[in-house]
Design a protein around this motif. Structure first.
Motif, mmCIF file in Angstrom:
data_model
loop_
_atom_site.group_PDB
_atom_site.id
_atom_site.type_symbol
_atom_site.label_atom_id
_atom_site.label_comp_id
_atom_site.label_asym_id
_atom_site.label_seq_id
_atom_site.Cartn_x
_atom_site.Cartn_y
_atom_site.Cartn_z
ATOM 1 N N LYS A 113 -16.981 -8.575 -6.166
ATOM 2 C CA LYS A 113 -18.168 -9.181 -6.143
ATOM 3 C C LYS A 113 -19.438 -8.476 -6.856
ATOM 4 N N LYS A 114 -20.258 -9.571 -6.838
ATOM 5 C CA LYS A 114 -21.272 -8.832 -7.847
ATOM 6 C C LYS A 114 -22.197 -7.327 -6.745
ATOM 7 N N GLY A 115 -22.049 -6.036 -7.150
ATOM 8 C CA GLY A 115 -22.697 -5.300 -6.205
ATOM 9 C C GLY A 115 -21.520 -4.648 -5.891
ATOM 10 N N GLU A 116 -20.022 -4.062 -6.469
ATOM 11 C CA GLU A 116 -19.590 -4.213 -5.716
ATOM 12 C C GLU A 116 -18.664 -3.426 -6.893
ATOM 13 N N ILE A 117 -17.503 -2.434 -6.821
ATOM 14 C CA ILE A 117 -16.422 -2.139 -7.115
ATOM 15 C C ILE A 117 -15.210 -1.786 -6.834
ATOM 16 N N ILE A 118 -14.115 -2.421 -7.703
ATOM 17 C CA ILE A 118 -12.611 -1.538 -7.355
ATOM 18 C C ILE A 118 -12.236 -0.831 -8.129
ATOM 19 N N LEU A 119 -11.898 0.482 -7.821
ATOM 20 C CA LEU A 119 -11.354 1.674 -8.852
ATOM 21 C C LEU A 119 -9.947 1.947 -9.451
ATOM 22 N N ASP A 120 -9.418 2.622 -9.545
ATOM 23 C CA ASP A 120 -8.114 2.522 -9.837
ATOM 24 C C ASP A 120 -7.955 3.681 -9.053
ATOM 25 N N ARG A 121 -6.076 3.664 -8.241
ATOM 26 C CA ARG A 121 -6.251 4.543 -7.197
ATOM 27 C C ARG A 121 -5.862 5.846 -7.630
ATOM 28 N N SER A 122 -5.837 6.061 -8.570
ATOM 29 C CA SER A 122 -6.121 7.835 -8.795
ATOM 30 C C SER A 122 -7.454 8.405 -8.198
ATOM 31 N N LEU A 123 -8.599 7.324 -8.045
ATOM 32 C CA LEU A 123 -9.265 8.464 -7.739
ATOM 33 C C LEU A 123 -9.158 8.160 -5.849
ATOM 34 N N GLU A 124 -8.766 7.405 -5.331
ATOM 35 C CA GLU A 124 -8.521 7.228 -3.890
ATOM 36 C C GLU A 124 -8.227 8.743 -3.216
ATOM 37 N N GLU A 125 -6.810 9.130 -4.670
ATOM 38 C CA GLU A 125 -6.081 10.346 -4.332
ATOM 39 C C GLU A 125 -7.421 10.989 -4.361
#
Length: 344
Positions: free
Chosen positions: A120-132
């Motif tokens: 959605k606009k204003g949101e971002i989904i990141l690669d899981r390596s950043l969660e780690e």
């Protein structure tokens, strides 16, 4: 078969030394192959994970996707005529957290697609390596090219590009950041039976990857090392068996004189080669799998079963060729001449 086993038992030291060398060379080959595959995934997993299909870029971009811009009319026409098709863009950039710490990412966006997350606009989904690395859902980020903020909506697996984690954003946010509504590339799945599109250049997935300078340079260098080691192993087999055959010409002459056929002697050499290679490869495969398990998380190591089987088959073929070439003097030698040469 019986002759092969008897000789291996009699000359254990020689065959153990050969097996040890083959083990070390094959282990090094598997590890370098794992690093090559790992770097490939780390460099272009986003593209490699796409299904079979064709990628289109603007011809005028001269195979540089960052310079490609597909006009809206061409894009809409291609998407409406091909089920499963989508347009997408990738640009390197960065995110700033609330402490103004910078995180390099590859921004990616696309039209509706099952291959890219719905953002959605204003949101971002990141690669899981950043969660780690400690990032979590709900974190807020900014970018100097965007007036608003990004809120982390979630994480996804296998999203790397140019050794950077991918950040999926909405097309409107991408357009604001890079001041264009035109996306860079079109993807048409294989079932869509894509053809020529005026003004666009087509690429298979592998061809597209080779347009990325960092990808092609990395893979070429590592592939050369892998194949160089494979060639060395073949030469090793040829030299080892050649030296052994020279030493045993007298014995071969006696065996041929009492009726042992040349084919039987070749089968003896091939049996020895298969046994040595199989034992060395089984051990090197086991060690390389343990290495993959114990390797640090930040080391891009990936050794899939298909790559392992391919290299295993290549080692057997090279070993067979080397052992066969080394035995050619057996076929040419006459029994009496061989006996005399052995006695001399």
């Amino acid at each position: 078969m019986n002759l092969a086993w008897k000789e291996m038992k009699k000359s254990k030291t020689k065959f153990v030394i050969l097996g040890s060398i083959v083990f070390l060379i094959s282990l090094l080959t598997f590890i370098i192959s794992g690093l090559a595959n790992g770097l490939s995934q780390d460099n272009a997993a986003l593209i490699k994970n796409l299904p079979d299909g064709t990628i289109y870029m603007e011809t005028a971009a001269e195979e540089t996707h960052a310079l490609s811009a597909i006009d809206m009319e061409t894009q809409q026409s291609a998407l409406s005529e091909n089920d499963g098709a989508f347009a997408f863009s990738i640009q390197m950039g960065f995110l700033l957290n609330e402490q103004d710490e910078q995180q390099s990412v590859a921004f990616a966006t696309s039209t509706d697609s099952a291959q890219f997350p719905d953002v959605k606009k204003g949101e971002i989904i990141l690669d899981r390596s950043l969660e780690e690395d400690g990032l979590k859902q709900g974190d807020i980020f900014t970018n100097s090219q965007l007036d608003g903020e990004f809120t982390v909506a979630g994480f996804t697996d296998g999203a790397k590009y140019s050794h950077a984690p991918v950040a999926f954003i909405h097309p409107d946010d991408f357009a604001e950041m890079y001041r264009t509504d035109e996306l860079q590339m079109l993807f048409l799945p294989e079932m869509a039976q894509p053809g020529a599109i005026p003004g666009l250049q087509s690429f298979s997935t592998e061809e597209f990857l080779n347009t990325l300078p960092s990808y092609s340079a990395e893979q070429l260098s590592l592939s050369m090392i892998v194949w160089f080691l494979v060639v060395i192993s073949g030469m090793l087999f040829a030299i080892f068996f050649y030296m052994m055959n020279i030493q045993k010409l007298g014995l071969y002459g006696i065996l041929k004189a009492i009726g042992v056929k040349t084919g039987t002697l070749f089968r003896m050499i091939w049996t020895q080669m298969v046994v040595i290679t199989a034992m060395a490869l089984l051990l090197s495969i086991a060690v390389s799998q343990v290495f993959e398990t114990l390797a640090p998380d930040d080391m891009p190591f990936y050794l899939p079963i298909d790559a392992t089987l391919q290299l295993t088959a290549v080692f057997f073929v090279i070993g067979f060729a080397g052992a066969t070439l080394s035995g050619l003097q057996i076929r040419k030698a006459k029994p009496l001449q061989a006996i005399q040469q052995g006695e001399g």
